[in-house]
Design a protein around this motif. Structure first.
Motif, PDB file in Angstrom:
ATOM      1  N   UNK A  31       0.839  -1.198   0.000  1.00 48.19           N
ATOM      2  CA  UNK A  31       0.000   0.000   0.000  1.00 48.19           C
ATOM      3  C   UNK A  31       0.870   1.241   0.000  1.00 48.19           C
ATOM      4  N   UNK A  32       1.940   1.190   0.771  1.00 49.13           N
ATOM      5  CA  UNK A  32       2.845   2.327   0.861  1.00 49.13           C
ATOM      6  C   UNK A  32       3.534   2.593  -0.480  1.00 49.13           C
ATOM      7  N   UNK A  34       2.395   1.769  -3.442  1.00 46.91           N
ATOM      8  CA  UNK A  34       1.376   2.276  -4.367  1.00 46.91           C
ATOM      9  C   UNK A  34       1.057   3.729  -4.052  1.00 46.91           C
ATOM     10  N   UNK A  35       0.983   4.015  -2.763  1.00 42.89           N
ATOM     11  CA  UNK A  35       0.746   5.384  -2.318  1.00 42.89           C
ATOM     12  C   UNK A  35       1.789   6.322  -2.891  1.00 42.89           C
ATOM     13  N   UNK A  37       3.694   5.928  -5.473  1.00 39.89           N
ATOM     14  CA  UNK A  37       3.603   6.049  -6.928  1.00 39.89           C
ATOM     15  C   UNK A  37       2.463   6.962  -7.338  1.00 39.89           C
ATOM     16  N   UNK A  38       1.402   6.932  -6.545  1.00 37.66           N
ATOM     17  CA  UNK A  38       0.241   7.733  -6.903  1.00 37.66           C
ATOM     18  C   UNK A  38       0.421   9.193  -6.534  1.00 37.66           C
ATOM     19  N   UNK A 125      -2.500  17.326  -2.423  1.00 37.73           N
ATOM     20  CA  UNK A 125      -2.518  16.205  -1.490  1.00 37.73           C
ATOM     21  C   UNK A 125      -3.948  15.856  -1.117  1.00 37.73           C
ATOM     22  N   UNK A 129      -5.541  12.207  -1.438  1.00 37.83           N
ATOM     23  CA  UNK A 129      -6.249  11.467  -0.398  1.00 37.83           C
ATOM     24  C   UNK A 129      -7.617  11.017  -0.891  1.00 37.83           C
ATOM     25  N   UNK A 132      -7.084   8.102  -3.080  1.00 38.84           N
ATOM     26  CA  UNK A 132      -6.667   6.976  -2.255  1.00 38.84           C
ATOM     27  C   UNK A 132      -7.860   6.297  -1.605  1.00 38.84           C
ATOM     28  N   UNK A 133      -8.793   7.106  -1.169  1.00 38.63           N
ATOM     29  CA  UNK A 133      -9.897   6.595  -0.359  1.00 38.63           C
ATOM     30  C   UNK A 133     -11.199   6.580  -1.135  1.00 38.63           C
ATOM     31  N   UNK A 135     -12.704   4.357  -2.591  1.00 38.70           N
ATOM     32  CA  UNK A 135     -13.548   3.189  -2.332  1.00 38.70           C
ATOM     33  C   UNK A 135     -14.011   3.108  -0.879  1.00 38.70           C
ATOM     34  N   UNK A 136     -13.645   4.084  -0.089  1.00 38.28           N
ATOM     35  CA  UNK A 136     -13.911   4.006   1.343  1.00 38.28           C
ATOM     36  C   UNK A 136     -15.112   4.859   1.723  1.00 38.28           C
ATOM     37  N   UNK A 141     -12.944   5.000   6.509  1.00 35.04           N
ATOM     38  CA  UNK A 141     -11.779   5.864   6.618  1.00 35.04           C
ATOM     39  C   UNK A 141     -11.353   6.019   8.078  1.00 35.04           C
TER      40      UNK A 141
END
Lengths: 156, 156
Positions: A31-32, A34-35, A37-38, A125, A129, A132-133, A135-136, A141
């Motif tokens: 996850x880190x 991928x984070x 890279x994104x 940023x 975020x 990143x989230x 789907x949450x 979250x």
DNA sequence: TACTGATTGTTGGAAGTCCAGCAATATTGG
DNA sequence: CCAATATTGCTGGACTTCCAACAATCAGTA
């Protein structure tokens, strides 16, 4: 604060990952990555890593911070902070001043350019975020954040 | 697969971290750093990083794997895999053979020593996971794992 | 006050990672 | 079958990070 630009690597489905996918440590690591890279992705890409962003935020929140305190706050080595500040200073985002009470220390602060960049970065940023989230749910979250904090509580 | 040995850094409470603590990305990053620092800890410390452990597991699960496939599976660059295999080969844990159907590729496999080390490592990693999740109930562990997977679902 | 010990920023050396580019080999389309 | 394209492992150069050691400075104590 690690390399990694914007390469689009996906996992190879044909390869057996053994016991790895069941390890929380492994998934945390992935996850880190991928984070990271994104992070720089998105329309207005600014040349900053998650680590550098964190450094700028902390400098803004703590004017005239000492390098050593910055090191502790960012979990970086003191010697690494030297390099990081060299970098930011060369780009005109930050400046080293002589500290008042301590002739060993530098007092770090943002320049006007640094502040302006940070404003843009914060917007970016925030987008990051969201992505990143995406789907949450809000509840997920919160749960996620709480669980992350629970991993090494002694470190915060 | 990053530096970091075993230094005991704690966050500096006196420093204002601004908006960082509320960012999932930031907490993910911190957790990953703490994870890395903890990994080598414990009684029987073996000289292996989380990344190297993953490499060994994947090689074991996929005998005669090509380096490129290993790169895809581990999210590492092909050139980095060269270095990593050089390292493991020098330590006698892994060997490069000529692939059968493709004269460009190497077929990577564990040596007997590599397999023996991996056995020990698996036990150690299991301890590491326990430590990592010592504050978690079984349900929380499952939730955490599921949420981690949800972050970048397109990558697995 | 003068010593002793800690802290601060810095340098130098090592490691891990990435990217760009290369030659050898495979694969695919005409 | 051959030419164009892709893949494979590798090298070289650049970053970022760490650790160990250092001189300058500060803080606490005899």
């Amino acid at each position: 604060m690690t390399p990694a630009k914007t390469s689009d690597k996906k996992a190879q489905p044909g390869t057996d990952l053994g016991l790895l996918p069941g390890l929380v440590g492994y998934q945390l690591r992935l996850a880190q990555i991928a984070l990271f890279r994104d992070f720089a992705r998105g329309p207005g890409e600014l040349e900053v890593t998650p680590g550098l962003f964190g450094v700028l935020v902390i400098i803004e929140a703590n004017p005239d911070l000492k390098q050593s305190d910055l090191a502790r706050a960012t979990q970086l080595d003191r010697s690494t902070v030297v390099t990081v500040i060299d970098n930011l200073e060369r780009r005109g985002l930050v400046e080293r001043r002589a500290a008042l009470n301590d002739r060993r220390s530098n007092a770090i602060r943002l320049t006007a350019d640094g502040l302006a960049l940070l404003r843009k970065l914060k917007r970016q940023v925030s987008q990051h975020e969201k992505r990143l989230l995406s789907n949450f749910s809000a509840a997920e979250r919160e749960t996620f954040l709480a669980l992350l904090l629970k991993v090494f509580p002694e470190h915060r």
